[in-house]
Design a protein around this motif. Structure first.
Motif, PDB file in Angstrom:
ATOM      1  N   GLY A  25      34.506  42.979  33.755  1.00  0.00           N
ATOM      2  CA  GLY A  25      33.792  41.858  33.595  1.00  0.00           C
ATOM      3  C   GLY A  25      34.387  40.718  34.179  1.00  0.00           C
ATOM      4  O   GLY A  25      33.904  39.777  34.747  1.00  0.00           O
ATOM      5  N   LEU A  26      35.738  40.580  33.610  1.00  0.00           N
ATOM      6  CA  LEU A  26      36.686  39.496  34.285  1.00  0.00           C
ATOM      7  C   LEU A  26      36.446  39.309  35.748  1.00  0.00           C
ATOM      8  O   LEU A  26      36.746  38.186  36.431  1.00  0.00           O
ATOM      9  CB  LEU A  26      37.960  39.624  33.663  1.00  0.00           C
ATOM     10  N   VAL A  27      36.874  40.511  36.372  1.00  0.00           N
ATOM     11  CA  VAL A  27      36.687  40.530  37.701  1.00  0.00           C
ATOM     12  C   VAL A  27      35.345  40.006  38.424  1.00  0.00           C
ATOM     13  O   VAL A  27      35.243  39.237  39.244  1.00  0.00           O
ATOM     14  CB  VAL A  27      37.460  41.877  38.440  1.00  0.00           C
ATOM     15  N   ALA A  28      34.511  40.889  37.971  1.00  0.00           N
ATOM     16  CA  ALA A  28      33.228  40.643  38.469  1.00  0.00           C
ATOM     17  C   ALA A  28      32.641  39.455  38.292  1.00  0.00           C
ATOM     18  O   ALA A  28      31.948  38.724  39.130  1.00  0.00           O
ATOM     19  CB  ALA A  28      32.105  41.817  37.950  1.00  0.00           C
ATOM     20  N   LEU A  29      33.054  38.776  37.101  1.00  0.00           N
ATOM     21  CA  LEU A  29      32.609  37.233  36.777  1.00  0.00           C
ATOM     22  C   LEU A  29      33.566  36.254  37.052  1.00  0.00           C
ATOM     23  O   LEU A  29      33.233  35.169  36.852  1.00  0.00           O
ATOM     24  CB  LEU A  29      31.910  37.388  35.281  1.00  0.00           C
ATOM     25  N   SER A  30      34.394  36.589  37.752  1.00  0.00           N
ATOM     26  CA  SER A  30      35.505  35.635  38.094  1.00  0.00           C
ATOM     27  C   SER A  30      34.855  34.316  38.837  1.00  0.00           C
ATOM     28  O   SER A  30      35.102  32.979  38.783  1.00  0.00           O
ATOM     29  CB  SER A  30      36.639  36.012  39.081  1.00  0.00           C
ATOM     30  N   PRO A  31      33.749  34.228  39.858  1.00  0.00           N
ATOM     31  CA  PRO A  31      33.227  33.309  40.355  1.00  0.00           C
ATOM     32  C   PRO A  31      32.455  32.233  39.290  1.00  0.00           C
ATOM     33  O   PRO A  31      32.378  31.173  39.366  1.00  0.00           O
ATOM     34  CB  PRO A  31      32.358  33.856  41.475  1.00  0.00           C
ATOM     35  N   VAL A  32      31.769  33.085  38.357  1.00  0.00           N
ATOM     36  CA  VAL A  32      31.082  32.412  37.516  1.00  0.00           C
ATOM     37  C   VAL A  32      31.870  31.856  36.418  1.00  0.00           C
ATOM     38  O   VAL A  32      31.715  30.542  36.052  1.00  0.00           O
ATOM     39  CB  VAL A  32      30.322  33.461  36.633  1.00  0.00           C
ATOM     40  N   ALA A  35      33.467  28.813  38.292  1.00  0.00           N
ATOM     41  CA  ALA A  35      32.394  27.520  38.226  1.00  0.00           C
ATOM     42  C   ALA A  35      32.171  26.793  36.719  1.00  0.00           C
ATOM     43  O   ALA A  35      32.261  25.552  36.710  1.00  0.00           O
ATOM     44  CB  ALA A  35      31.008  28.149  38.982  1.00  0.00           C
ATOM     45  N   THR A  36      31.985  27.734  36.005  1.00  0.00           N
ATOM     46  CA  THR A  36      31.949  26.948  34.638  1.00  0.00           C
ATOM     47  C   THR A  36      33.153  26.228  34.101  1.00  0.00           C
ATOM     48  O   THR A  36      33.119  25.291  33.663  1.00  0.00           O
ATOM     49  CB  THR A  36      31.697  28.277  33.741  1.00  0.00           C
TER      50      THR A  36
END
Length: 205
Positions: A25-32, A35-36
């Motif tokens: 999750g941390l890798v896949a959501l790194s762009p999110v 941005a957050t």
């Protein structure tokens, strides 16, 4: 009560799933996450993360991480309660549950699990009945049975009963169902606030 071998095995699998899912999750959501973090920095300044001690397994404290959603208390600017301190960006983060994403770090550390009773305030520990305190027999979670059954729209008594029900009936299958239900709850954005509150009213016992 001694834990059976089967239950110990399930607990080990649960921890393994937590580690794998939090890492992915941390890798896949790194762009999110990036941005957050930028949105919080531009709208509220530093710090980007909100850190607060919460009770974990056995009531032991740990530092829970979230993205900031509120401005600091500032009576001169009229920022005295949750409603006035909650920013537009913060309200959006809460409604989409994006503010919870840093808790994946807590899962990786072993402070939390993907699924379990939500970690509340340290001040509440002395206010629980013995039955309510059983919510600390398992690791707290990013999501839980109470969160998919009404979230902050539930009364405290209802939430705690659901927490104890989770502790008593826990299984890997139940966790999987809660995770699937969580996706639906987040998409619907239901139960974000308690009625008449910007967040959730204080638990007074």
């Amino acid at each position: 009560m001694t834990m059976s071998k089967g239950l110990r095995a399930q607990r080990a699998i649960k921890r393994g799933v937590d580690i794998a899912a939090a890492t992915a999750g941390l890798v896949a959501l790194s762009p999110v996450l990036g941005a957050t973090a930028l949105a919080v920095r531009l709208s509220m300044g530093s710090p980007i993360l909100f850190r607060q001690q919460r009770p974990g397994l056995g009531g032991q404290p740990f530092d829970m991480l979230k993205f900031r959603t509120m401005l600091p208390v500032d009576p001169a600017r009229g920022l005295t309660d949750d409603a006035s301190r909650l920013t537009r960006v913060g309200a959006f983060l809460r409604s989409t549950s994006l503010d919870e994403l840093p808790e994946l770090i807590n899962v990786l550390r072993g402070d939390m699990s993907l699924v379990g009773p939500r970690p509340l305030l340290m001040a509440y520990l002395d206010r629980y009945t013995p039955r309510q305190a059983r919510r600390h027999e398992v690791r707290p979670g990013i999501t839980g049975l109470a969160q998919v059954s009404g979230r902050n729209g539930l009364s405290w008594e209802e939430r705690f009963e659901l927490d104890v029900r989770y502790v008593d009936s826990w299984s890997l299958l139940a966790d999987a169902k809660i995770l699937l239900d969580t996706v639906l709850v987040v998409l619907k954005r239901e139960g974000i606030n308690a009625e008449g509150q910007a967040t959730m009213s204080e638990f007074t016992g």
